[in-house]
Scaffold this motif. Sequence first.
Motif, PDB file in Angstrom:
ATOM      1  N   VAL A   1       0.839  -1.200   0.000  1.00  0.00           N
ATOM      2  CA  VAL A   1       0.000   0.000   0.000  1.00  0.00           C
ATOM      3  C   VAL A   1       0.874   1.251   0.000  1.00  0.00           C
ATOM      4  O   VAL A   1       2.086   1.196   0.220  1.00  0.00           O
ATOM      5  N   GLU A   2       0.223   2.395  -0.224  1.00  0.00           N
ATOM      6  CA  GLU A   2       0.916   3.682  -0.186  1.00  0.00           C
ATOM      7  C   GLU A   2       1.168   4.088   1.270  1.00  0.00           C
ATOM      8  O   GLU A   2       0.453   3.695   2.181  1.00  0.00           O
ATOM      9  N   VAL A  51       5.744  -0.682   1.755  1.00  0.00           N
ATOM     10  CA  VAL A  51       4.989  -1.028   2.963  1.00  0.00           C
ATOM     11  C   VAL A  51       3.972  -2.108   2.619  1.00  0.00           C
ATOM     12  O   VAL A  51       3.233  -1.996   1.634  1.00  0.00           O
ATOM     13  N   TRP A  52       3.937  -3.160   3.461  1.00  0.00           N
ATOM     14  CA  TRP A  52       3.005  -4.274   3.303  1.00  0.00           C
ATOM     15  C   TRP A  52       2.179  -4.368   4.579  1.00  0.00           C
ATOM     16  O   TRP A  52       2.735  -4.332   5.678  1.00  0.00           O
ATOM     17  N   ASP A  63       0.710   6.967   2.851  1.00  0.00           N
ATOM     18  CA  ASP A  63      -0.318   7.729   3.555  1.00  0.00           C
ATOM     19  C   ASP A  63      -1.425   6.824   4.083  1.00  0.00           C
ATOM     20  O   ASP A  63      -2.001   7.071   5.137  1.00  0.00           O
ATOM     21  N   TYR A  64      -1.702   5.737   3.371  1.00  0.00           N
ATOM     22  CA  TYR A  64      -2.691   4.764   3.836  1.00  0.00           C
ATOM     23  C   TYR A  64      -2.152   3.978   5.030  1.00  0.00           C
ATOM     24  O   TYR A  64      -2.887   3.661   5.968  1.00  0.00           O
ATOM     25  N   ALA A  65      -0.869   3.671   5.012  1.00  0.00           N
ATOM     26  CA  ALA A  65      -0.286   2.775   6.022  1.00  0.00           C
ATOM     27  C   ALA A  65       0.078   3.463   7.323  1.00  0.00           C
ATOM     28  O   ALA A  65       0.159   2.808   8.371  1.00  0.00           O
ATOM     29  N   VAL A  66       0.325   4.778   7.310  1.00  0.00           N
ATOM     30  CA  VAL A  66       0.842   5.461   8.504  1.00  0.00           C
ATOM     31  C   VAL A  66      -0.020   5.247   9.748  1.00  0.00           C
ATOM     32  O   VAL A  66       0.515   4.925  10.821  1.00  0.00           O
ATOM     33  N   PRO A  67      -1.353   5.387   9.716  1.00  0.00           N
ATOM     34  CA  PRO A  67      -2.141   5.148  10.942  1.00  0.00           C
ATOM     35  C   PRO A  67      -1.975   3.730  11.487  1.00  0.00           C
ATOM     36  O   PRO A  67      -1.849   3.535  12.701  1.00  0.00           O
TER      37      PRO A  67
END
Length: 388
Positions: A156-157, A201-202, A159-163
């Motif tokens: 995933v990108e 990021v996975w 910004d999607y993974a940070v939270p």
Amino acid sequence: MIIRNVREEEWDDFMKLLERSYGFSSGFFPRYYPYIYGAECRDLSSFYVVEDNGKLVSHVGLFKMKAISFGHSIIMGGIGGVATLPEERGKGYMTVLLNHVINVMKRDGIPLSVLWGDRQRYGAFGWEVAGQKQALYITSRSLSRSGIRPIELNSVEWDYAVPLMSKHYESVPVRVERRWECYKDYRSLDPASLGDPPLKVWVSEHGYVISQGSGTVRGVLSKPNIVEVASLSNHEAELVGGFMKSASVNEAVVHVNAFDEARLGRLLKIVSYYVTLPEGVFRINNVYALLKSFEPLLSNRAQELGLKDYEVTLGLIFNNEVDKATVFIRGGSVYISSSEESRNYVELGERDGVRLILGGPMSYVAKGLKPLAALLPIPIHVPFLNYV
């Protein structure tokens, strides 16, 4: 010659100083280190420069980081961006700046410092290679023989993974506190710029894996490296297996602090072999403050080991100065003092003291230090994404 902090209006000139000194392309530092050099996250008080005849000629960065170790924490000074313009080298600017930031750390009560660089170069200033982590090598064969069932992952990108990453990162007991909002700038970059080879990021509901490699760089197949794996549900091994399956790779390596025993135990199930490595190059600025911060951790160890009552005053010598702390074990509890002294007094060179306290090879441990050595080392782990 003036030593001062970088000013906002000269930021572009400062970037050129770093780029020329390292031979890197324009924009390299904000791309690779957005949490330090990004416009929203940089702290000008962290960048120390020498101005000579109105020109910026040299830099040393002092970046504060909060190191967490099994619920206990200290502020460390990360040293990075050590740079002098090629035509200005040999004039002693680096020496002046390093001594300056050492004094800043002492003044500001920063007991420990870390950097990544040549042991001989920085050893002259009191830094020493220390700490212990395990490089765990996993192959498709060791994974298949483990009986571990890989978890399906999606790439995933950022910004999607940070939270999700910020939540699962808390499961790593030996780490550096991270401002995750300062990592969101990765999302605006071409994936090819996220490292050489790039970072990916996975994710799954059970955690995340950050990988580097598993692709072709300049026509050469790069070996995959797992920069970070974290799981609140203790599924690190399954996540690694899922990454290898999803990325179609036959081998990978992940680094874990040597005293992060629970996570190591889970990951060792899938490991083919492992190698012990140092964590970085460390300097102790205040031995009392460092040991005092981890007094509860040392007390727990003393109780687990059943250590008898003991005391020692440890003196670390550097440049004819002695930094002292006294350690008392009384009834299984550890007490650290800066004012009381023991008749059992042992002196060590600064770099020997770094290896004793943080972990490293010792040619000899004095008899009077052996109970203290049994309590050590203090676990410190600086993840790759916190390097400076």
